[in-house]
Design a protein around this motif. Structure first.
Motif, PDB file in Angstrom:
ATOM      1  N   TYR A  32       0.640  -1.043   0.063  1.00  0.00           N
ATOM      2  CA  TYR A  32      -0.163  -0.005   0.013  1.00  0.00           C
ATOM      3  C   TYR A  32       0.737   1.252  -0.021  1.00  0.00           C
ATOM      4  CZ  TYR A  32      -3.918   3.051   0.807  1.00  0.00           C
ATOM      5  OH  TYR A  32      -4.756   4.061   0.499  1.00  0.00           O
ATOM      6  N   ALA A  35       2.352   1.783  -3.516  1.00  0.00           N
ATOM      7  CA  ALA A  35       1.182   2.301  -4.240  1.00  0.00           C
ATOM      8  C   ALA A  35       0.711   3.640  -4.209  1.00  0.00           C
ATOM      9  CB  ALA A  35       0.003   1.412  -4.278  1.00  0.00           C
ATOM     10  N   ALA A  36       0.569   4.058  -2.794  1.00  0.00           N
ATOM     11  CA  ALA A  36       0.241   5.409  -2.310  1.00  0.00           C
ATOM     12  C   ALA A  36       1.294   6.321  -2.953  1.00  0.00           C
ATOM     13  CB  ALA A  36      -0.022   5.398  -1.116  1.00  0.00           C
ATOM     14  N   SER A  61      -1.863   2.941  -9.463  1.00  0.00           N
ATOM     15  CA  SER A  61      -1.429   2.243  -8.194  1.00  0.00           C
ATOM     16  C   SER A  61      -1.876   0.870  -7.782  1.00  0.00           C
ATOM     17  CB  SER A  61      -2.219   3.224  -7.195  1.00  0.00           C
ATOM     18  OG  SER A  61      -3.691   3.349  -7.153  1.00  0.00           O
ATOM     19  N   PHE A  65       0.580  -1.963  -6.165  1.00  0.00           N
ATOM     20  CA  PHE A  65       0.298  -2.941  -5.062  1.00  0.00           C
ATOM     21  C   PHE A  65       0.305  -4.254  -5.128  1.00  0.00           C
ATOM     22  CE2 PHE A  65      -2.881  -2.324  -1.267  1.00  0.00           C
ATOM     23  CZ  PHE A  65      -2.030  -3.326  -0.402  1.00  0.00           C
TER      24      PHE A  65
ATOM     25  N   MET B 150      -8.669  -6.415  -3.822  1.00  0.00           N
ATOM     26  CA  MET B 150      -7.201  -6.316  -3.730  1.00  0.00           C
ATOM     27  C   MET B 150      -6.874  -7.705  -3.876  1.00  0.00           C
ATOM     28  SD  MET B 150      -5.242  -3.974  -4.581  1.00  0.00           S
ATOM     29  CE  MET B 150      -3.818  -4.898  -5.188  1.00  0.00           C
ATOM     30  N   LEU B 153      -7.330  -9.770  -6.876  1.00  0.00           N
ATOM     31  CA  LEU B 153      -6.220  -9.425  -7.732  1.00  0.00           C
ATOM     32  C   LEU B 153      -5.100 -10.319  -7.725  1.00  0.00           C
ATOM     33  CD1 LEU B 153      -5.787  -7.741 -10.302  1.00  0.00           C
ATOM     34  CD2 LEU B 153      -4.806  -5.886  -8.503  1.00  0.00           C
ATOM     35  N   TYR B 202      -9.723  -5.362 -11.620  1.00  0.00           N
ATOM     36  CA  TYR B 202      -8.865  -4.000 -11.668  1.00  0.00           C
ATOM     37  C   TYR B 202     -10.013  -3.041 -11.763  1.00  0.00           C
ATOM     38  CZ  TYR B 202      -4.833  -1.268 -11.866  1.00  0.00           C
ATOM     39  OH  TYR B 202      -3.651  -0.534 -11.918  1.00  0.00           O
ATOM     40  N   MET B 213      -7.291   5.222  -3.027  1.00  0.00           N
ATOM     41  CA  MET B 213      -5.929   5.784  -3.232  1.00  0.00           C
ATOM     42  C   MET B 213      -6.151   7.209  -3.379  1.00  0.00           C
ATOM     43  SD  MET B 213      -3.047   4.266  -3.174  1.00  0.00           S
ATOM     44  CE  MET B 213      -3.347   2.593  -3.302  1.00  0.00           C
ATOM     45  N   TRP B 215      -4.184   9.624  -2.278  1.00  0.00           N
ATOM     46  CA  TRP B 215      -2.563  10.229  -1.977  1.00  0.00           C
ATOM     47  C   TRP B 215      -2.309  11.199  -3.073  1.00  0.00           C
ATOM     48  CZ3 TRP B 215      -3.172   9.978   2.907  1.00  0.00           C
ATOM     49  CH2 TRP B 215      -3.784   8.625   3.442  1.00  0.00           C
ATOM     50  N   GLY B 216      -2.760  10.957  -4.199  1.00  0.00           N
ATOM     51  CA  GLY B 216      -2.198  11.690  -5.513  1.00  0.00           C
ATOM     52  C   GLY B 216      -3.005  13.152  -5.237  1.00  0.00           C
TER      53      GLY B 216
END
Lengths: 105, 516
Positions: A32, A35-36, A61, A65, B150, B153, B202, B213, B215-216
């Motif tokens: 994680y 990816a982050a 991302s 991961f 996840m 995947l 995905y 996610m 963080w971007g």
């Protein structure tokens, strides 16, 4: 679970459990984090409008991961994956921190 | 790990698959059903007749809103997609939040008339359960489903690496061979639809990417709201001027929108501060009008009906995201492709179910005492029955409740959903208490089969749109729904029958082996 590389002796139950725990930790937390940070780095530095850069980072991302998670269980030793993940994450985190708070770039 | 890459991947696949398998089964079941979300909603609202007409639906909704909600804060009109009939509209009074939307909701048919239909959330409830689950806070649910996705995947990638001969498995399905058959079934359902599974996992993560996610956004923006405005457009509410100005005809605006989109239909109309001189009409393209499901939003002056400047075109990353979400939801898919989506979803459900059963089947021979398995084994065994037979029965109960609950019940949609979980819970109880395991399987699968068998029968008895009437009138949506219920009943009954006869098969084989 782990092969005791040096002695070749059969692994104990405790050693096996610890090995699985370590790999799970590297896969989940390391995966994680990588990816982050990857998403944040792309969002910050990709040469395109920032909304596009943010989206590109997000879309990519989950592949990052999955890559780290698979490597964490595929590698001979969990420590090796932890090392390479940190080698990617720590400088990236530092650069992002400086870019956001240190006035660089 | 021990014994090289393939062994470690097999280990990872087994345990990751088991831990999240039960949740994935729910996600696959409800997600597969959601490919027919609109059809399910139509079946669950048998009072809605006729054909779809977007313009008349919008005009009918506006006329009703002008009469009953002239002073509301905002109006929202959800127009029917190509497979739906009814327009859903609602308004928001001052000070209310979106959570209150169902307090002021009504339905309009293709003629523009308000319809009094039974209160239900139809296919939409199953669609939301696919990622919001139920009885738990939405945020927790989405994180749990994201975690499962996840894991899936990782399970898919490790599953592919584990495979020795992926091409041969394509053609291999050996029946009546115990564990080997479960493995074949697991491989077949997984490999046959592998591109689908990879795509769906995905893109599923992508649908909620800004939550998983973020963080971007934090790295590039000061405030998340700025990002959402850039990415998906703003929903700013204009300030009220205080001057009342009537709304220009909506039909003209819809025509302009259609022309701008080369004939594509609008899917949503949003009117903040209706009736005011500052009001605007925001028309969004239908989500089923293209593979890029996030349609453009056009803004019109409510007073004149004139279109304002179009928003700039999306960049490639946002266009990609829109297509990925579109591929996942499959709203664009025409009928044949939709059935293919549905079959792939069923294959995914079968993949999870066979994988779960395989876990026990593989370990049964290795048990020290097969008559008294250890606790973990019993737990997995019982949870498998509770989930694989229980959830389908719950879904049958959901449809039955739609036909059997009186129309006046308070919170009728809520009770329809409770029925799903009551039915599921009852089967889970049987699954846990019945001994031996074989008997629990036979009984729960039979109950689930009976549940699906009852749906078209009850439909026939409680509405005037039963199977024979639908077939006679060529109403393919209702007829297909009823026939599919029979098909699921047959499938589950077949499963029960197979389990019931299993012991005999083994005994016969042993006898043959003894002779040989």
């Amino acid at each position: 679970m782990p092969r005791s590389a040096s002695t070749g002796a059969p692994p104990t139950r405790l050693a096996a459990a610890l090995d699985v725990a370590a790999r799970t930790l590297v896969a989940a937390v390391g995966g994680y984090a990588a990816a982050a940070l990857n998403a944040a780095g792309l969002a910050r530095w990709l040469p395109m409008p920032r909304v596009e850069a943010v989206m590109t980072g997000m879309l990519a991302s989950f592949a990052v991961f999955a890559l780290v998670a698979i490597c964490a269980f595929a590698a001979a030793r969990a420590g090796r994956v932890a090392f390479w993940t940190s080698a990617y994450c720590v400088p990236l985190a530092l650069a992002l921190y400086l870019a956001k708070h240190g006035g660089v770039a | 790990m021990k014994g090289g890459l393939r062994q470690s991947m097999a280990w990872l696949h087994t345990w990751v698959g088991l831990l999240l398998g039960w949740l994935l089964f729910l996600v696959f079941c409800t997600g597969t059903a959601s490919y027919f979300q609109d059809e399910i909603t139509r079946w669950m609202q048998p009072e809605v007749h006729g054909l779809r007409d977007v313009t008349r639906g919008a005009e009918g909704a506006i006329a009703y809103l002008q009469k009953h909600a002239a002073n509301a804060e905002q109006w929202t009109i959800q127009l029917p997609g190509h497979r739906a009939v009814a327009t859903t509209a609602f308004w928001k009074e001052k000070g209310e939040t979106f959570a209150n939307w169902r307090d002021h909701e009504f339905l309009v048919d293709g003629e523009g008339h308000k319809v009094e239909a039974r209160d239900t959330l139809g296919g939409w409830r199953l669609y939301r359960m696919h990622f919001d689950l139920y009885y738990v806070p939405v945020l927790w649910a989405r994180w749990a489903v994201g975690l499962a996705a996840m894991f899936m995947l990782v399970a898919i990638i490790s599953g592919v690496i584990t495979h020795k001969k992926i091409f041969a498995d394509f053609f291999t399905l050996r029946f009546g061979k115990g564990q080997r058959s479960w493995l074949d079934g697991h491989n077949l359902s997984a490999v046959l639809a592998l591109p689908f599974h990879l795509m769906i996992t995905y893109t599923g993560l992508v649908t909620l990417a800004s939550m998983y996610m973020p963080w971007g956004i934090a790295a590039a923006y000061e405030k998340p709201t700025q990002y959402y405005a850039d990415a998906f457009g703003t929903a700013d509410t204009p300030a009220r001027s205080g001057h009342a100005v009537p709304l220009a005809p909506i039909g003209g605006m819809i025509e302009q929108a259609r022309a701008a989109w080369h004939g594509a239909d609008p899917g949503n109309i949003f009117i903040p501060v209706p009736g005011d001189a500052n009001a605007v009409v925001k028309i969004t393209r239908g989500t089923d009008e293209g593979m890029d499901t996030r349609g453009e939003t056009l803004t019109f002056d409510a007073a004149t009906g004139a279109m304002q400047a179009r928003p700039p075109a999306r960049g490639p990353a946002r266009a990609t995201e829109s297509v990925m979400v579109g591929l996942h939801a499959g709203r664009y898919a025409p009928l044949l492709l939709r059935w293919f989506y549905f079959l792939c979803g069923l294959a995914g459900t079968a993949m999870v179910a066979t994988g779960l059963v395989l876990w026990t089947s593989k370990r049964r021979q290795a048990l020290p005492d097969p008559a008294r398995p250890y606790f973990g084994f019993r737990l997995v065994e019982r949870l498998n029955i509770a989930t694989i037979a229980g959830l389908p029965f719950g879904m049958a109960c959901y449809f039955l409740a739609n036909r059997l609950l009186p129309t006046g019940v308070v919170d009728r949609p809520g009770w329809e959903t409770h029925s799903l979980f009551i039915g599921w819970g009852a089967v889970a109880l049987v699954a846990c208490l019945r001994r031996p395991v074989k008997r629990a399987w036979v009984e729960t699968l039979s109950v689930a089969a009976a549940g699906f068998f009852a749906v078209p029968i009850v439909d026939m008895m409680t509405t005037d749109r039963g199977l024979f009437v639908s077939l006679w009138h060529g109403d393919l949506v209702f007829a297909s729904f009823d026939l599919l219920m029979f098909a699921f009943a047959a499938l589950l009954a077949y499963g029960a029958w197979k389990v019931h006869n299993r012991k005999e098969a083994v005994r016969v084989r042993r006898k043959k082996e003894a002779i040989a």
